[in-house]
Design a protein around this motif. Structure first.
Motif, PDB file in Angstrom:
ATOM      1  N   ALA A  68      -6.450   1.135  14.628  1.00 13.16           N
ATOM      2  CA  ALA A  68      -5.618   1.714  13.492  1.00 13.16           C
ATOM      3  C   ALA A  68      -5.623   3.123  13.514  1.00 13.16           C
ATOM      4  CB  ALA A  68      -6.412   1.120  11.981  1.00 13.16           C
ATOM      5  N   ALA A  69      -6.818   3.835  13.829  1.00 14.00           N
ATOM      6  CA  ALA A  69      -7.014   5.154  13.882  1.00 14.00           C
ATOM      7  C   ALA A  69      -6.039   5.951  14.760  1.00 14.00           C
ATOM      8  CB  ALA A  69      -8.378   5.572  14.290  1.00 14.00           C
ATOM      9  N   ALA A  70      -5.741   5.127  16.018  1.00 16.47           N
ATOM     10  CA  ALA A  70      -4.823   5.548  16.906  1.00 16.47           C
ATOM     11  C   ALA A  70      -3.366   5.585  16.267  1.00 16.47           C
ATOM     12  CB  ALA A  70      -4.733   4.740  18.229  1.00 16.47           C
ATOM     13  N   MET A  71      -3.147   4.174  15.406  1.00 16.66           N
ATOM     14  CA  MET A  71      -1.797   4.416  14.690  1.00 16.66           C
ATOM     15  C   MET A  71      -1.531   5.299  13.793  1.00 16.66           C
ATOM     16  SD  MET A  71      -0.425   1.227  12.346  1.00 16.66           S
ATOM     17  CE  MET A  71      -0.429  -0.160  13.683  1.00 16.66           C
ATOM     18  N   ALA A  72      -2.721   5.730  12.922  1.00 16.15           N
ATOM     19  CA  ALA A  72      -2.708   6.847  12.036  1.00 16.15           C
ATOM     20  C   ALA A  72      -2.238   8.253  12.458  1.00 16.15           C
ATOM     21  CB  ALA A  72      -3.820   6.987  11.309  1.00 16.15           C
ATOM     22  N   ARG A  73      -2.607   8.236  13.949  1.00 22.19           N
ATOM     23  CA  ARG A  73      -2.230   9.614  14.561  1.00 22.19           C
ATOM     24  C   ARG A  73      -0.865   9.400  15.155  1.00 22.19           C
ATOM     25  NH1 ARG A  73      -7.399   8.643  16.862  1.00 22.19           N
ATOM     26  NH2 ARG A  73      -6.727   7.528  18.778  1.00 22.19           N
ATOM     27  N   GLN A  74      -0.377   8.342  15.439  1.00 22.60           N
ATOM     28  CA  GLN A  74       1.170   8.307  16.135  1.00 22.60           C
ATOM     29  C   GLN A  74       2.340   7.974  14.998  1.00 22.60           C
ATOM     30  OE1 GLN A  74       1.151   6.126  19.751  1.00 22.60           O
ATOM     31  NE2 GLN A  74      -1.200   6.300  19.752  1.00 22.60           N
ATOM     32  N   ALA A  75       1.888   7.381  14.074  1.00 23.03           N
ATOM     33  CA  ALA A  75       3.217   6.755  13.358  1.00 23.03           C
ATOM     34  C   ALA A  75       3.268   7.869  12.031  1.00 23.03           C
ATOM     35  CB  ALA A  75       2.536   5.413  12.422  1.00 23.03           C
ATOM     36  N   ASP A  76       4.450   7.743  11.620  1.00 22.78           N
ATOM     37  CA  ASP A  76       5.105   8.375  10.628  1.00 22.78           C
ATOM     38  C   ASP A  76       5.323   7.639   9.385  1.00 22.78           C
ATOM     39  OD1 ASP A  76       6.295  10.775  12.033  1.00 22.78           O
ATOM     40  OD2 ASP A  76       7.484   9.117  13.060  1.00 22.78           O
ATOM     41  N   VAL A  77       5.096   6.394   9.310  1.00 21.69           N
ATOM     42  CA  VAL A  77       5.268   5.324   8.166  1.00 21.69           C
ATOM     43  C   VAL A  77       4.182   4.247   8.636  1.00 21.69           C
ATOM     44  CG1 VAL A  77       6.433   3.912   6.735  1.00 21.69           C
ATOM     45  CG2 VAL A  77       7.452   5.982   7.620  1.00 21.69           C
ATOM     46  N   ILE A  78       3.524   3.974   7.864  1.00 20.77           N
ATOM     47  CA  ILE A  78       2.529   2.620   8.048  1.00 20.77           C
ATOM     48  C   ILE A  78       2.748   1.512   6.930  1.00 20.77           C
ATOM     49  CG2 ILE A  78       0.184   1.782   8.074  1.00 20.77           C
ATOM     50  CD1 ILE A  78      -0.726   4.280   9.612  1.00 20.77           C
ATOM     51  N   PHE A  79       2.866   0.401   7.209  1.00 21.84           N
ATOM     52  CA  PHE A  79       3.241  -0.824   6.538  1.00 21.84           C
ATOM     53  C   PHE A  79       1.813  -1.596   6.370  1.00 21.84           C
ATOM     54  CE2 PHE A  79       7.579   0.166   6.328  1.00 21.84           C
ATOM     55  CZ  PHE A  79       7.976  -0.560   5.075  1.00 21.84           C
ATOM     56  N   SER A  80       1.384  -1.657   5.363  1.00 18.60           N
ATOM     57  CA  SER A  80       0.170  -2.480   5.048  1.00 18.60           C
ATOM     58  C   SER A  80       0.774  -3.921   4.663  1.00 18.60           C
ATOM     59  CB  SER A  80      -0.905  -2.290   4.033  1.00 18.60           C
ATOM     60  OG  SER A  80      -1.950  -3.039   3.939  1.00 18.60           O
ATOM     61  N   VAL A  81       0.583  -5.020   5.616  1.00 21.33           N
ATOM     62  CA  VAL A  81       1.054  -6.278   5.367  1.00 21.33           C
ATOM     63  C   VAL A  81      -0.191  -7.408   5.547  1.00 21.33           C
ATOM     64  CG1 VAL A  81       2.771  -8.325   5.270  1.00 21.33           C
ATOM     65  CG2 VAL A  81       3.589  -5.776   5.614  1.00 21.33           C
ATOM     66  N   CYS A  82      -1.250  -7.657   4.647  1.00 18.91           N
ATOM     67  CA  CYS A  82      -2.221  -8.262   4.670  1.00 18.91           C
ATOM     68  C   CYS A  82      -2.803  -9.079   3.708  1.00 18.91           C
ATOM     69  CB  CYS A  82      -3.480  -7.358   5.248  1.00 18.91           C
ATOM     70  SG  CYS A  82      -3.849  -6.316   4.105  1.00 18.91           S
ATOM     71  N   PRO A  83      -3.596  -9.878   3.742  1.00 24.91           N
ATOM     72  CA  PRO A  83      -4.100 -10.883   2.520  1.00 24.91           C
ATOM     73  C   PRO A  83      -4.574  -9.867   1.524  1.00 24.91           C
ATOM     74  CG  PRO A  83      -5.085 -11.980   4.516  1.00 24.91           C
ATOM     75  CD  PRO A  83      -4.208 -10.522   4.915  1.00 24.91           C
ATOM     76  N   PRO A  84      -4.425 -10.136   0.324  1.00 24.62           N
ATOM     77  CA  PRO A  84      -4.736  -9.085  -0.771  1.00 24.62           C
ATOM     78  C   PRO A  84      -6.061  -8.735  -0.774  1.00 24.62           C
ATOM     79  CG  PRO A  84      -4.075 -11.393  -1.818  1.00 24.62           C
ATOM     80  CD  PRO A  84      -3.849 -11.246  -0.169  1.00 24.62           C
ATOM     81  N   HIS A  85      -7.093  -9.465  -0.578  1.00 25.70           N
ATOM     82  CA  HIS A  85      -8.392  -9.166  -0.735  1.00 25.70           C
ATOM     83  C   HIS A  85      -8.710  -8.135   0.645  1.00 25.70           C
ATOM     84  CE1 HIS A  85      -8.526 -12.241   2.906  1.00 25.70           C
ATOM     85  NE2 HIS A  85      -9.512 -11.506   3.437  1.00 25.70           N
ATOM     86  N   ALA A  86      -7.761  -7.668   1.492  1.00 25.06           N
ATOM     87  CA  ALA A  86      -8.082  -6.965   2.673  1.00 25.06           C
ATOM     88  C   ALA A  86      -7.334  -5.588   2.255  1.00 25.06           C
ATOM     89  CB  ALA A  86      -7.771  -7.542   3.884  1.00 25.06           C
ATOM     90  N   ALA A  87      -6.621  -5.460   1.235  1.00 29.52           N
ATOM     91  CA  ALA A  87      -5.742  -4.471   1.123  1.00 29.52           C
ATOM     92  C   ALA A  87      -6.399  -2.950   1.136  1.00 29.52           C
ATOM     93  CB  ALA A  87      -4.976  -4.499  -0.250  1.00 29.52           C
TER      94      ALA A  87
END
Length: 323
Positions: free
Chosen positions: A58-77
């Motif tokens: 996820a840290a690598a994604m944060a460095r490369q992405a312009d937009v991030i979508f979180s689509v996960c079970p609600p307890h993990a949001a």
């Protein structure tokens, strides 16, 4: 990191819904990223088949992405939001959470320099146009909506602040999943008291759609009930914040809590989903119940019986003259 086809988009995580959302974006020409750390082979296969690119963490994604979508079970949001702390793009949370939780997520990501978009998905994984809506709210919502132009996912703006899109999702699921939980409880109660055949016959006369709905509720809860517990708790919190009773959906959370996650192959991941559960689920899809199901009930029946006993004791303690 924009490409010629527009912003680079990350998806955390490509489960059934997340991978379908990612596929919509990839089909439109966007570069779509995912993070394989901590994910299983089924997730990896979904991501590969949908055209997503693995960046490891996820840290690598944060460095490369312009937009991030979180689509996960609600307890993990909240944990997913924290995993990209320091991300400075646009973070869209499309999870089934209360407006209060949405604002908590916003505080995490905005504290790290992101702009936050509140989202709520309604419908199945978007495969064909017209099946699924993504409701969005917040100042940056339109920039996220435009990513899905021409895709199978119908992205729509909700007037209001952060939390408005989540409120739409909570109100919608309060009925769809809340009523499913009620049907499961009704069927379990009828089984416990030995009147299922009479109830089902009456339904056929006066409520002919309920039998099919109860079957669908049982099948859906078997597949996904494990992740609906937290969603019902989020709905209960939303109700409470609006000054409405929370009890409906706290009870629904307890009902769905009787279902535990199983693998795609159907193997059991919890001792709570054993012989009793299988026989009770068979009872839900058999009219009338077969002799094999008599006396074998879902753990939900134990919950119903225990709570009835507890309520009776509380009533007696409150009214000594009745003891």
């Amino acid at each position: 990191m924009r490409t010629r086809t527009g912003p680079v988009v990350g998806v955390l995580h490509p489960g059934e819904m997340g991978s379908a959302v990612g596929h919509c974006l990839a089909a439109r020409g966007h570069t779509v990223l995912w993070a394989s750390q901590g994910r299983g082979p089924q997730t990896a296969e979904r991501a590969r088949s949908c055209g997503l690119h693995d960046v490891g963490t996820a840290a690598a994604m944060a460095r490369q992405a312009d937009v991030i979508f979180s689509v996960c079970p609600p307890h993990a949001a909240l944990d997913v939001a924290a995993s990209v702390r320091g991300f400075r793009g646009t973070y869209a949370d499309a999870n089934a959470v209360s407006p209060q939780t949405a604002r908590e997520v916003a505080a995490i990501v905005e504290g790290g320099g992101s702009s936050y978009v509140d989202g709520g998905l309604i419908g199945p994984p978007p495969v064909s146009p017209g099946s699924t809506r993504l409701y969005l709210s917040g100042p940056a919502a339109d920039s996220v909506r435009s990513l899905f132009d021409g895709t199978a996912l119908d992205a729509r703006l909700v007037q209001g602040d952060i939390g408005s899109a989540s409120a739409v999702k909570m109100a919608y699921a309060a009925w769809t999943k809340g009523s499913a939980a009620l049907l499961l409880a009704v069927r379990a109660l009828a089984d416990a008291d030995g009147v299922s055949d009479v109830l089902l016959a009456e339904w056929e006369l006066s409520q002919p759609g309920l039998l099919g709905r109860s079957r669908g509720a049982a099948e859906s809860a078997t597949a996904k009930g494990w992740r609906w517990t937290a969603e019902m708790e989020e709905i209960a919190a939303t109700m409470g914040a609006a000054g409405l009773p929370q009890g409906f959906h706290l009870a629904a959370a307890e009902i769905f809590g009787q279902y535990r996650r199983t693998s795609r192959a159907g193997t059991e991941n919890s001792p709570r989903q054993g012989r009793n559960t299988k026989l009770w689920l068979h009872a839900l899809t058999t009219t009338p119940p077969t002799p094999a199901t008599v006396g074998w009930f879902h753990p939900l029946l134990m919950t119903i019986g225990a709570h009835a006993h507890d309520r009776r004791l509380q009533h007696l303690r409150a009214c000594p003259r009745l003891r």
